[in-house]
Write a protein that holds these residues in place. Sequence first.
Motif, PDB file in Angstrom:
ATOM      1  N   ARG A  95     100.189  66.835 -10.020  1.00  0.00           N
ATOM      2  CA  ARG A  95      99.491  67.486  -8.908  1.00  0.00           C
ATOM      3  C   ARG A  95     100.261  68.750  -8.552  1.00  0.00           C
ATOM      4  N   ASP A 234     102.214  57.909 -12.574  1.00  0.00           N
ATOM      5  CA  ASP A 234     102.913  58.676 -11.547  1.00  0.00           C
ATOM      6  C   ASP A 234     104.338  58.167 -11.361  1.00  0.00           C
ATOM      7  N   ASP A 290      96.802  69.952 -14.974  1.00  0.00           N
ATOM      8  CA  ASP A 290      97.393  69.020 -14.009  1.00  0.00           C
ATOM      9  C   ASP A 290      97.744  67.679 -14.639  1.00  0.00           C
TER      10      ASP A 290
END
Length: 323
Positions: A95, A234, A290
Amino acid sequence: MDYALAIGGFVLLFLGGESLVRGAVGLAQRLDTSPLFTGLVVVGFGTSAPEFVVCLEAALRGQYDITVGNIVGSNIANIMLILGLAALVQPVISRPSILRRDGFAMLAASVLLVGLAFAGGISRWMAVAMLAVLIGFIAYCFRGERNNGGVKGYEHEIEDLGRLPHRLPLALLASAIGIAALVFGSRMLVGGATGIARDAGVSEAVIGVTLVAVGTSLPELAAALVAALRRHADVALGNVLGSNVFNVFGMLALTALIEPVAISRGFLTLDLWVMLGVSCLLLVFMKTGDRVNRMESGVLLAGYAVYVALLLGPYGTAAAMHL
């Protein structure tokens, strides 16, 4: 015996990675932060423990090339090998906020280490300043995560992981057990694999450049792969970015606080520039689309293969000294 050690190490690495990922995501829920933050701080710091042990032991013996080489080699492996493999399993989503904060913190750590090499080493006052910056960065990240909604937006990913430790002490315990299993598992695997390689007639130089160099990065590798398999890429990204920041601002600084570290200019021949270059390349990958996709993971893995080939080739002697 060597085969039993290697197999046992693999098992511990898998179980440790599973426990650490579940504990880290559980902590994210309890602290109302994102899994990325716990990956950055808890997983990144915890999986950097082997680097600190190796760095401190080498520094106390006056083997500064091993101390610095371990950090540089680990940071390169974290990006090219570990994140490359994790993105191959599951594309790693980034992000813009991650790029601006955590990505540039990783780049700052790489630039700082190059600067310290030109300066010739790390004194105690430099180490204190580096640790102060690290503490400030963690506080800034925590405050930012809470202000940006914490765990909101990650509910679906958390549900996919299944049952998690819902109490803070249990989440901390799961994370601690995972870190311990990763550290011991990596030592068992490297010990067993080294014994097998010696029996097969592999040279000490090759063992040093490959098995020993990657050995301290095995906890990061196991945690990142388990995170990717559990669709928590993530956490894998936070693990790599956090580990690279902690390696320089935390582990190397703590080592220099106890024993000032001299940095050989020989690292400016290849290793430090590779580390700086792949740090910049990762930021480009994080910016474009991204995410780090499977094609980009192939570039990272191929690049790591070329780097290892260079170490074993014209730069083999220097590499053996560093690692």
